[in-house]
Scaffold this motif. Structure first.
Motif, PDB file in Angstrom:
ATOM      1  N   PHE A 163       0.832  -1.208   0.000  1.00  0.00           N
ATOM      2  CA  PHE A 163       0.000   0.000   0.000  1.00  0.00           C
ATOM      3  C   PHE A 163       0.863   1.253   0.000  1.00  0.00           C
ATOM      4  CE2 PHE A 163      -3.784  -2.304   0.203  1.00  0.00           C
ATOM      5  CZ  PHE A 163      -4.881  -1.464   0.297  1.00  0.00           C
ATOM      6  N   SER A 164       1.966   1.230   0.745  1.00  0.00           N
ATOM      7  CA  SER A 164       2.869   2.384   0.773  1.00  0.00           C
ATOM      8  C   SER A 164       3.435   2.662  -0.610  1.00  0.00           C
ATOM      9  CB  SER A 164       4.013   2.131   1.765  1.00  0.00           C
ATOM     10  OG  SER A 164       3.529   2.013   3.084  1.00  0.00           O
ATOM     11  N   LYS A 165       3.861   1.596  -1.274  1.00  0.00           N
ATOM     12  CA  LYS A 165       4.473   1.758  -2.595  1.00  0.00           C
ATOM     13  C   LYS A 165       3.443   2.096  -3.666  1.00  0.00           C
ATOM     14  CE  LYS A 165       8.381  -1.359  -1.719  1.00  0.00           C
ATOM     15  NZ  LYS A 165       8.976  -2.683  -2.034  1.00  0.00           N
ATOM     16  N   THR A 166       2.254   1.513  -3.551  1.00  0.00           N
ATOM     17  CA  THR A 166       1.243   1.671  -4.597  1.00  0.00           C
ATOM     18  C   THR A 166       0.433   2.953  -4.444  1.00  0.00           C
ATOM     19  OG1 THR A 166       1.042  -0.743  -4.710  1.00  0.00           O
ATOM     20  CG2 THR A 166      -0.711   0.545  -5.754  1.00  0.00           C
ATOM     21  N   TYR A 167       0.076   3.282  -3.203  1.00  0.00           N
ATOM     22  CA  TYR A 167      -0.841   4.407  -2.974  1.00  0.00           C
ATOM     23  C   TYR A 167      -0.208   5.588  -2.248  1.00  0.00           C
ATOM     24  CZ  TYR A 167      -4.216   0.684  -3.993  1.00  0.00           C
ATOM     25  OH  TYR A 167      -4.897  -0.354  -4.571  1.00  0.00           O
ATOM     26  N   GLY A 168       1.005   5.394  -1.730  1.00  0.00           N
ATOM     27  CA  GLY A 168       1.680   6.499  -1.061  1.00  0.00           C
ATOM     28  C   GLY A 168       1.256   6.743   0.373  1.00  0.00           C
ATOM     29  N   ILE A 169       0.453   5.838   0.959  1.00  0.00           N
ATOM     30  CA  ILE A 169       0.054   6.019   2.344  1.00  0.00           C
ATOM     31  C   ILE A 169       1.241   5.696   3.265  1.00  0.00           C
ATOM     32  CG2 ILE A 169      -0.886   3.654   2.455  1.00  0.00           C
ATOM     33  CD1 ILE A 169      -2.898   4.667   4.532  1.00  0.00           C
ATOM     34  N   GLU A 170       1.443   6.512   4.289  1.00  0.00           N
ATOM     35  CA  GLU A 170       2.535   6.273   5.232  1.00  0.00           C
ATOM     36  C   GLU A 170       2.121   5.185   6.226  1.00  0.00           C
ATOM     37  OE1 GLU A 170       3.729   9.873   7.149  1.00  0.00           O
ATOM     38  OE2 GLU A 170       4.472  10.798   5.305  1.00  0.00           O
ATOM     39  N   THR A 171       2.959   4.162   6.355  1.00  0.00           N
ATOM     40  CA  THR A 171       2.678   3.085   7.304  1.00  0.00           C
ATOM     41  C   THR A 171       3.895   2.825   8.181  1.00  0.00           C
ATOM     42  OG1 THR A 171       3.447   1.254   5.901  1.00  0.00           O
ATOM     43  CG2 THR A 171       1.149   1.982   5.599  1.00  0.00           C
ATOM     44  N   ILE A 172       3.627   2.427   9.419  1.00  0.00           N
ATOM     45  CA  ILE A 172       4.685   1.993  10.334  1.00  0.00           C
ATOM     46  C   ILE A 172       4.159   0.788  11.103  1.00  0.00           C
ATOM     47  CG2 ILE A 172       6.124   2.550  12.329  1.00  0.00           C
ATOM     48  CD1 ILE A 172       6.054   5.459  11.497  1.00  0.00           C
ATOM     49  N   GLY A 173       4.902  -0.310  11.060  1.00  0.00           N
ATOM     50  CA  GLY A 173       4.538  -1.501  11.815  1.00  0.00           C
ATOM     51  C   GLY A 173       5.363  -1.615  13.081  1.00  0.00           C
ATOM     52  N   LEU A 174       4.713  -1.946  14.174  1.00  0.00           N
ATOM     53  CA  LEU A 174       5.397  -2.122  15.455  1.00  0.00           C
ATOM     54  C   LEU A 174       5.328  -3.591  15.844  1.00  0.00           C
ATOM     55  CD1 LEU A 174       3.999   0.998  17.367  1.00  0.00           C
ATOM     56  CD2 LEU A 174       6.094   0.820  16.003  1.00  0.00           C
ATOM     57  N   ARG A 175       6.462  -4.263  15.759  1.00  0.00           N
ATOM     58  CA  ARG A 175       6.488  -5.688  16.104  1.00  0.00           C
ATOM     59  C   ARG A 175       6.532  -5.846  17.625  1.00  0.00           C
ATOM     60  NH1 ARG A 175      10.957  -7.765  11.672  1.00  0.00           N
ATOM     61  NH2 ARG A 175       9.590  -7.706   9.844  1.00  0.00           N
ATOM     62  N   ASN A 236       9.240  12.558  12.143  1.00  0.00           N
ATOM     63  CA  ASN A 236       9.366  13.194  10.831  1.00  0.00           C
ATOM     64  C   ASN A 236      10.589  12.674  10.074  1.00  0.00           C
ATOM     65  OD1 ASN A 236       7.116  14.996  11.025  1.00  0.00           O
ATOM     66  ND2 ASN A 236       8.306  16.262  12.454  1.00  0.00           N
ATOM     67  N   ASN A 237      11.229  11.667  10.657  1.00  0.00           N
ATOM     68  CA  ASN A 237      12.414  11.082  10.041  1.00  0.00           C
ATOM     69  C   ASN A 237      11.980  10.180   8.883  1.00  0.00           C
ATOM     70  OD1 ASN A 237      14.733   9.640   9.351  1.00  0.00           O
ATOM     71  ND2 ASN A 237      15.440   9.491  11.476  1.00  0.00           N
ATOM     72  N   LYS A 297      17.344  -0.059  16.105  1.00  0.00           N
ATOM     73  CA  LYS A 297      16.724   0.701  15.023  1.00  0.00           C
ATOM     74  C   LYS A 297      15.740   1.733  15.577  1.00  0.00           C
ATOM     75  CE  LYS A 297      13.912   0.034  10.822  1.00  0.00           C
ATOM     76  NZ  LYS A 297      13.219  -0.965   9.957  1.00  0.00           N
ATOM     77  N   ALA A 298      14.926   1.319  16.535  1.00  0.00           N
ATOM     78  CA  ALA A 298      13.953   2.236  17.134  1.00  0.00           C
ATOM     79  C   ALA A 298      14.650   3.345  17.914  1.00  0.00           C
ATOM     80  CB  ALA A 298      12.989   1.472  18.043  1.00  0.00           C
ATOM     81  N   LYS A 299      15.730   3.009  18.580  1.00  0.00           N
ATOM     82  CA  LYS A 299      16.488   4.019  19.323  1.00  0.00           C
ATOM     83  C   LYS A 299      17.091   5.055  18.378  1.00  0.00           C
ATOM     84  CE  LYS A 299      17.908   1.514  23.512  1.00  0.00           C
ATOM     85  NZ  LYS A 299      19.071   0.971  24.270  1.00  0.00           N
ATOM     86  N   LYS A 300      17.687   4.567  17.302  1.00  0.00           N
ATOM     87  CA  LYS A 300      18.399   5.447  16.370  1.00  0.00           C
ATOM     88  C   LYS A 300      17.442   6.331  15.570  1.00  0.00           C
ATOM     89  CE  LYS A 300      21.359   5.310  12.256  1.00  0.00           C
ATOM     90  NZ  LYS A 300      22.030   4.427  11.256  1.00  0.00           N
ATOM     91  N   ILE A 301      16.367   5.741  15.060  1.00  0.00           N
ATOM     92  CA  ILE A 301      15.500   6.466  14.129  1.00  0.00           C
ATOM     93  C   ILE A 301      14.361   7.203  14.827  1.00  0.00           C
ATOM     94  CG2 ILE A 301      13.903   6.184  12.173  1.00  0.00           C
ATOM     95  CD1 ILE A 301      15.683   3.880  11.222  1.00  0.00           C
TER      96      ILE A 301
END
Length: 326
Positions: A163-175, A236-237, A297-301
């Motif tokens: 969806f992000s690639k096709t429609y441009g919606i911003e997504t974030i997954g939290l494992r 905003n990163n 990764k979460a700490k850095k970004i």
């Protein structure tokens, strides 16, 4: 901090994690909409928020696309928590698990895209690491799913990426890694291990440990999860968008140690709990032997800095259970 005018939709908002998110974001002055069908969530988890003009409950089902569309009115951010958890339940009833976790997820994602929300943040799962034996778990190294539940959660990540690639919606997954804390349901056949063991100890019943107790987990206190959800909304990163993050403390505890810590913590309220015997049973199908997250990764970004260690969170959780469920 976000401007107060922003509106957040929390699906599964009456559940364990969802209700804690509702409570937090309402306390911060955001407008919050809770969408829940109350199949596994509880109205009493969020009813006290109805006195706040910034909070609204919509009784609806993510498997109903119209319900998802209706809930999106004026929404800026989506925190998608709704889903059917539990590896054993997915093995017993794969059709329902898939319907809710995959088709329901797609409904919410599509409705978010159509509504033009700013960002779609969703509950992913550490089960996605599957048969990968590497420790700690790093986001870009996964194995094959070991359970039907894990397969549905991995499918969520694939849909979000497409969806992000096709429609441009911003997504974030939290494992999420074995989240625990206040409001986690101790009842039912599929109750999570910590609240289930707590309730058994309080009744002087012997907890049954799957296997020899040496399986380990990165148990993660609810307040750390709340922090990650807020960071996912606020970042905003560009490196933090359209990706996934481990949501954990970054340490692991064996089930044997969990039992020991629980007995120690509960014995402060009732010394007799220290004498409760432990029973060991067979390993559970679909279980991952060991789970430990890298949170670099979460700490850095995102600037993630978990405030509660496992033992600190466990003491808080035990106090809550003792005061509310005894």
């Amino acid at each position: 901090m976000l401007e107060k005018k922003y509106k957040i939709l929390i699906t599964g908002g009456a559940g364990f994690i969802g209700s804690n998110l509702c409570e937090y974001f309402v306390s911060q002055g955001y407008q919050v909409v809770c969408l829940d069908n109350f199949s596994t969530g509880y109205r009493h988890n969020v009813e006290h928020l109805l006195n706040n003009h910034n909070f609204e409950i919509i009784e609806g089902d993510i498997c109903n696309y119209s319900n998802c569309q209706d809930a999106m009115s004026g929404v800026d951010y989506v925190l998608h928590q709704a889903g059917l958890g539990s590896v054993p339940r997915s093995i017993t009833d794969p059709i329902t698990t898939n319907s809710i976790n995959v088709s329901g997820f797609l409904n919410v994602l599509m409705a978010s895209k159509v509504a033009g929300v700013k960002r779609f943040v969703y509950a992913a799962s550490s089960s996605t690491y599957g048969d990968s034996e590497s420790l700690p778990k790093v986001e870009d190294v996964i194995g094959k799913p070991l359970s039907l539940y894990a397969a549905t959660k991995y499918m969520n990540e694939l849909y979000a990426e497409i969806f992000s690639k096709t429609y441009g919606i911003e997504t974030i997954g939290l494992r999420y890694f074995n989240v625990f804390g206040r409001k986690q349901d101790p009842n039912g056949a599929y109750a999570a291990v910590i609240p289930k063991f707590v309730m058994q100890f309080m009744k002087y019943e012997s907890p049954v440990v799957n296997g020899n107790g040496e399986y380990s987990r990165d148990f993660t206190y609810i307040d750390n999860v709340i922090q990650m959800n807020e960071l996912a909304i606020k970042t905003n990163n560009p490196e933090g968008i359209n990706t996934v993050f481990n949501t954990a403390f970054g340490d692991r505890t064996t089930l044997n140690d969990l039992i020991k810590y629980l007995q120690e913590s509960l014995s402060k309220f009732d010394p007799k709990i220290a004498a409760v015997k432990i029973v060991y049973g067979p390993n559970r199908a679909g279980d991952i032997p060991h789970s430990l997250a890298s949170i670099d990764k979460a700490k850095k970004i995102l600037g993630y800095n978990p405030k509660f260690s496992f033992k600190q969170g466990l003491d808080q959780a035990v106090q809550w259970y003792w005061e509310n469920l005894k």
